[in-house]
Design an enzyme around this catalytic site. Structure first.
Site, PDB file in Angstrom:
ATOM      1  N   GLU A   1      62.318 -50.544 -93.406  1.00  0.00           N
ATOM      2  CA  GLU A   1      62.735 -49.637 -92.339  1.00  0.00           C
ATOM      3  C   GLU A   1      64.243 -49.723 -92.153  1.00  0.00           C
ATOM      4  OE1 GLU A   1      60.464 -47.885 -90.333  1.00  0.00           O
ATOM      5  OE2 GLU A   1      58.815 -48.669 -91.546  1.00  0.00           O
TER       6      GLU A   1
ATOM      7  N   MET B   1      63.995 -42.199 -91.333  1.00  0.00           N
ATOM      8  CA  MET B   1      63.190 -42.975 -90.397  1.00  0.00           C
ATOM      9  C   MET B   1      61.789 -43.176 -90.990  1.00  0.00           C
ATOM     10  SD  MET B   1      65.526 -43.338 -88.248  1.00  0.00           S
ATOM     11  CE  MET B   1      67.117 -42.547 -88.045  1.00  0.00           C
ATOM     12  N   CYS B   2      61.180 -44.272 -90.663  1.00  0.00           N
ATOM     13  CA  CYS B   2      59.907 -44.615 -91.298  1.00  0.00           C
ATOM     14  C   CYS B   2      59.029 -45.394 -90.325  1.00  0.00           C
ATOM     15  CB  CYS B   2      60.134 -45.480 -92.545  1.00  0.00           C
ATOM     16  SG  CYS B   2      61.284 -44.802 -93.758  1.00  0.00           S
ATOM     17  N   ASP B   3      57.785 -45.610 -90.739  1.00  0.00           N
ATOM     18  CA  ASP B   3      56.859 -46.464 -90.004  1.00  0.00           C
ATOM     19  C   ASP B   3      56.021 -47.251 -91.006  1.00  0.00           C
ATOM     20  OD1 ASP B   3      57.146 -45.531 -87.078  1.00  0.00           O
ATOM     21  OD2 ASP B   3      56.907 -43.668 -88.200  1.00  0.00           O
TER      22      ASP B   3
ATOM     23  N   ARG C   1      56.985 -44.536 -81.923  1.00  0.00           N
ATOM     24  CA  ARG C   1      56.108 -44.509 -83.099  1.00  0.00           C
ATOM     25  C   ARG C   1      55.415 -45.855 -83.310  1.00  0.00           C
ATOM     26  NH1 ARG C   1      59.674 -43.833 -87.020  1.00  0.00           N
ATOM     27  NH2 ARG C   1      61.466 -43.253 -85.759  1.00  0.00           N
TER      28      ARG C   1
END
Length: 444
Positions: free
Chosen positions: A87, A1-3, A233
């Site tokens: 993402e 998972m990323c932002d 997020r």
């Protein structure tokens, strides 16, 4: 998972666009910071993570942050000032799981190598998606991690968000701050959409034909999207974004967003969950942690600066400046990571992170003083160097920043003792953290 988030030039202190990303992956999946100079591929073919793909003979210089075992990259910038972060997104389109396509990381690297503008990078990803597809495992030890991808693509004056669902895509041009996470965000507001996407969704009864077509509503898979907590997020990024009339946002503000937790005071890693931008692994429900971070300052009339941690947990890491046409990332100065404890920057700095899992507040307090002092110093010097064309000065500056961090690490080890790192599965790390928290609580 990323932002990933983008702040346009007119919002920022020095009038330069900013693209930033946290790469959240498996806890033992070390990242490498690599620079590949512009070069020729005379065969016009290249082996990506799983498949061989066509490519032009000449490719751009790139600076990338990538999982050590992958060909592609989680985030990066090229010599023309194009930056991309991707993402994982979870959609109703089921991939065949045959590993006969490109990972999102492959798409990102190929676009950076072949594009001079954000628009051409957008077009390149769409072209590659149509030609090869994205049926490719994006996990490390998790061999069942297949997903579609979204991308934030920017240069000094233009940015786009591109979102995909299997072979389908939609994109829109960005004029203001924008954040993406592990969910589709484009609804009815797309600028362009795959020519067959609407018909496919109507056929599946995922959308009604008598309402405006909504890409997110049509293709988003609700359960995994919810479990990934990407909406939380994304919202946190937006709450920390510059206001519409502000021009005070800076790279240091971007650093702070990437370091943020939902609980700002008295945070402990054992309190972390998927809703934190700076992510700490917690076992089954929170299997990922932030393993690398980037902030790119994209200048229109000068070379970009690429700020990278090269280590996990940005709340406990230091952003260092990297430049094009320099050799600061040579193996003698910046050893690259592998699948085990080695002399690389990533694994050596991981000693601090692993110790912090049992005494977070003390370690963070110590690290913060070094973080704030060095990053302020380096950001100010970077602004001076950005006006110069002499790459040698930038190389010396970048190498010195790396050496300062290694020196700090050595001093920290002398004071705190050596840390034994075991490459434990996430479940064992969860148990270990729980035991240490229990002992700490009982000691009080």
């Amino acid at each position: 998972m990323c932002d990933t988030f983008f702040s346009p030039s007119h919002r920022n202190v020095h009038g330069n666009a900013i693209l930033a990303k946290n790469s959240d992956r498996e806890p033992n999946e070390a990242q490498q910071i690599v620079r590949f100079p512009a070069h020729s591929r005379f065969q016009k073919r290249v082996q990506s993570t799983f498949i061989v793909v066509d490519c032009p003979e000449q490719v751009n210089e790139v600076i990338l942050s990538k999982p050590f075992q992958m060909w592609g990259a989680e985030m990066g910038v090229n010599e023309h000032g194009v930056a991309i972060g991707n993402e994982a997104v979870f959609t109703k389109l089921r991939l065949a799981r045959k590993n006969n396509g490109l990972t999102g990381m492959d798409l990102l690297r190929l676009a950076l190598e072949q594009s001079k503008t954000a628009k051409s990078a957008l077009e390149k990803i769409i072209e590659l998606l149509g030609k090869y597809g994205q049926d490719a495992c994006g996990g490390y030890q998790d061999k069942g991690m297949f997903y579609s991808n979204s991308f934030l693509i920017a240069d000094s004056h233009t940015a786009f968000v591109l979102e995909t669902a299997g072979p389908f895509w939609a994109y829109k041009h960005l004029n203001s701050f924008y954040a993406i996470s592990n969910l589709l965000t484009i609804g009815t507001d797309f600028d362009e959409i795959h020519p067959e996407a609407k018909a496919f969704a109507y056929q599946k009864s995922w959308m009604k034909e008598d309402v405006p077509f909504d890409f997110q509503m049509a293709f988003s898979e609700p359960f995994m999207t919810y479990m990934g907590r990407g909406a939380s997020r994304k919202q946190q990024c937006e709450l920390q974004a510059p206001s519409s009339n502000s021009i005070q946002f800076s790279v240091r503000d971007a650093f702070q967003i990437l370091r943020s937790h939902k609980i700002q005071e008295d945070f402990e890693p054992c309190q972390g969950d998927m809703g934190n931008i700076c992510l700490h692994a917690q076992g089954l429900l929170t299997p990922s942690q932030t393993t690398g971070s980037m902030v790119a300052e994209l200048r229109e009339n000068a070379q970009s600066t690429v700020w990278l941690t090269g280590s996990s947990a940005p709340c406990l890491s230091v952003f260092k400046p990297f430049y094009f046409r320099t050799n600061a990332l040579n193996a003698n100065v910046f050893p690259q990571s592998s699948d085990r404890l080695d002399h690389s920057y990533w694994w050596q700095w991981e000693k601090i992170h692993r110790r912090a899992l049992t005494d977070y507040s003390t370690i963070k307090s110590s690290i913060q003083r070094f973080q704030q002092e060095k990053e302020q110093e380096w950001v100010e010097e970077d602004q001076e160097l950005s006006r110069q064309t002499d790459a040698s000065k930038k190389e010396v500056f970048s190498q010195k920043a790396i050496e300062d961090c290694f020196d700090y690490l050595h001093q920290w080890e002398q004071k705190n003792g050596s840390v034994q790192i075991k490459i434990w599965p996430v479940a064992y790390r969860l148990y270990w953290m729980w035991q240490n928290r229990k002992m700490k609580h009982e000691g009080n």
